[in-house]
Write a protein that holds these residues in place. Sequence first.
Motif, PDB file in Angstrom:
ATOM      1  N   ASP A 180       0.824  -1.206   0.000  1.00 40.71           N
ATOM      2  CA  ASP A 180       0.000   0.000   0.000  1.00 40.71           C
ATOM      3  C   ASP A 180       0.867   1.268   0.000  1.00 40.71           C
ATOM      4  O   ASP A 180       0.446   2.308  -0.517  1.00 40.71           O
ATOM      5  N   ALA A 181       2.059   1.174   0.582  1.00 38.50           N
ATOM      6  CA  ALA A 181       2.932   2.346   0.688  1.00 38.50           C
ATOM      7  C   ALA A 181       3.494   2.778  -0.663  1.00 38.50           C
ATOM      8  O   ALA A 181       4.076   3.861  -0.768  1.00 38.50           O
ATOM      9  N   LEU A 182       3.316   1.949  -1.693  1.00 38.98           N
ATOM     10  CA  LEU A 182       3.753   2.353  -3.026  1.00 38.98           C
ATOM     11  C   LEU A 182       2.893   3.490  -3.574  1.00 38.98           C
ATOM     12  O   LEU A 182       3.335   4.241  -4.447  1.00 38.98           O
ATOM     13  N   ALA A 195       7.977  -6.987 -20.294  1.00 35.13           N
ATOM     14  CA  ALA A 195       7.444  -7.009 -18.924  1.00 35.13           C
ATOM     15  C   ALA A 195       7.943  -5.781 -18.174  1.00 35.13           C
ATOM     16  O   ALA A 195       9.086  -5.365 -18.340  1.00 35.13           O
ATOM     17  N   GLY A 196       7.074  -5.207 -17.356  1.00 35.84           N
ATOM     18  CA  GLY A 196       7.449  -4.025 -16.596  1.00 35.84           C
ATOM     19  C   GLY A 196       6.589  -3.907 -15.361  1.00 35.84           C
ATOM     20  O   GLY A 196       6.091  -4.910 -14.819  1.00 35.84           O
ATOM     21  N   TRP A 197       6.412  -2.670 -14.882  1.00 38.29           N
ATOM     22  CA  TRP A 197       5.648  -2.454 -13.661  1.00 38.29           C
ATOM     23  C   TRP A 197       4.222  -3.022 -13.720  1.00 38.29           C
ATOM     24  O   TRP A 197       3.758  -3.602 -12.730  1.00 38.29           O
ATOM     25  N   PRO A 198       3.483  -2.887 -14.827  1.00 39.43           N
ATOM     26  CA  PRO A 198       2.137  -3.492 -14.847  1.00 39.43           C
ATOM     27  C   PRO A 198       2.165  -4.992 -14.564  1.00 39.43           C
ATOM     28  O   PRO A 198       1.320  -5.506 -13.825  1.00 39.43           O
ATOM     29  N   ALA A 199       3.148  -5.694 -15.135  1.00 38.74           N
ATOM     30  CA  ALA A 199       3.248  -7.138 -14.913  1.00 38.74           C
ATOM     31  C   ALA A 199       3.605  -7.441 -13.462  1.00 38.74           C
ATOM     32  O   ALA A 199       3.065  -8.387 -12.859  1.00 38.74           O
ATOM     33  N   TRP A 200       4.510  -6.641 -12.877  1.00 43.49           N
ATOM     34  CA  TRP A 200       4.895  -6.904 -11.484  1.00 43.49           C
ATOM     35  C   TRP A 200       3.735  -6.625 -10.536  1.00 43.49           C
ATOM     36  O   TRP A 200       3.475  -7.411  -9.614  1.00 43.49           O
ATOM     37  N   LEU A 201       3.031  -5.521 -10.731  1.00 43.54           N
ATOM     38  CA  LEU A 201       1.895  -5.185  -9.855  1.00 43.54           C
ATOM     39  C   LEU A 201       0.793  -6.229  -9.971  1.00 43.54           C
ATOM     40  O   LEU A 201       0.166  -6.603  -8.961  1.00 43.54           O
ATOM     41  N   GLU A 202       0.567  -6.725 -11.179  1.00 45.93           N
ATOM     42  CA  GLU A 202      -0.445  -7.780 -11.346  1.00 45.93           C
ATOM     43  C   GLU A 202      -0.002  -9.057 -10.647  1.00 45.93           C
ATOM     44  O   GLU A 202      -0.802  -9.731  -9.986  1.00 45.93           O
ATOM     45  N   ASP A 208      -4.180  -2.365  -9.048  1.00 45.13           N
ATOM     46  CA  ASP A 208      -4.849  -1.082  -8.831  1.00 45.13           C
ATOM     47  C   ASP A 208      -3.894   0.042  -8.435  1.00 45.13           C
ATOM     48  O   ASP A 208      -4.201   1.224  -8.594  1.00 45.13           O
ATOM     49  N   LEU A 209      -2.709  -0.310  -7.914  1.00 47.16           N
ATOM     50  CA  LEU A 209      -1.780   0.716  -7.444  1.00 47.16           C
ATOM     51  C   LEU A 209      -1.195   1.549  -8.584  1.00 47.16           C
ATOM     52  O   LEU A 209      -0.715   2.667  -8.351  1.00 47.16           O
TER      53      LEU A 209
END
Length: 292
Positions: A180-182, A195-202, A208-209
């Motif tokens: 959540d702190a992100l 692959a990038g941030w969308p893949a890591w967050l998923e 949602d972050l």
Amino acid sequence: MHRLPPLHWLQAFEASARTLSFTAAGQELSVTQAAISQRIRLLEDRLGQPLFVRHPRSLTLTPAGQAWLPSVQEAFARLDEGTLEVFGVTPDRSVTLRTTPALQSQWLAPRLARFHLTHPEVTVRVVSAVWSSDFGAEGADIELRYGQGEWRGMESISLGASSLLPVCTPPLAGQLVSLDALAGQTLLHAAGFAAGWPAWLEHAGRKDLSSHCHSLICDNLSMVMALARQGAGVALVHRCLLEDPQGLVAPFDIEVPTREGFWLCRPRSAQGSIESERLWRWLAGEVAPGPS
């Protein structure tokens, strides 16, 4: 530049002026005395005045030739120095290795330093590439590429399974007590990767972050990591680039595997030199076993 005489005319003048002999100049340049004499005549016609006084058995420079000779010799000397600076002291034994700036500094540099200690006689030229279009079968003996290892006509060895993990400075990591702190933080993106941030967050279950974070986008990983070290945000970096993290730490123990990775490559059809083969075997021994 279009007013300069042809280079082989200038070579004929410099050699003749230095030796004061068309015959000696021809021997030095591997052409006949008649060829040197013709080039000098053409050069004098271009310049509009004589450069030599022809005696029955010798030559002397005219005042114009004497005045011009130092400029010609200085130009050849500078050309020689520039060639040495760019291509090294033994261009016939050099090996050209092409890769990205991030791989140069994070993976290649320590290995190349060890190789040089063992094989100081091999001159290695490292050239940079950023985009996939910068790579190709021509112009390099060996390459370190990013992708899936499927390049037509290339022999490829994987540097190992690839995964992505976030990294940042220790002070920033101390603030990231949870995912959540992100929210509100800056995510540092490297463009051009599948692959990038969308893949890591998923993968982390917090897609949602993405809408709650700021972004900085760079065209290479080297700049992304430099920004991360400055505390500008959180970078997503390949595990193999963190052998020497240089002050970066992972705030979360979450890695996302990627289908793409880094590969040691060379053209299959090219007949490599002994020096190229020596460097290839060295680097191949430094990577994890993988498909070829």
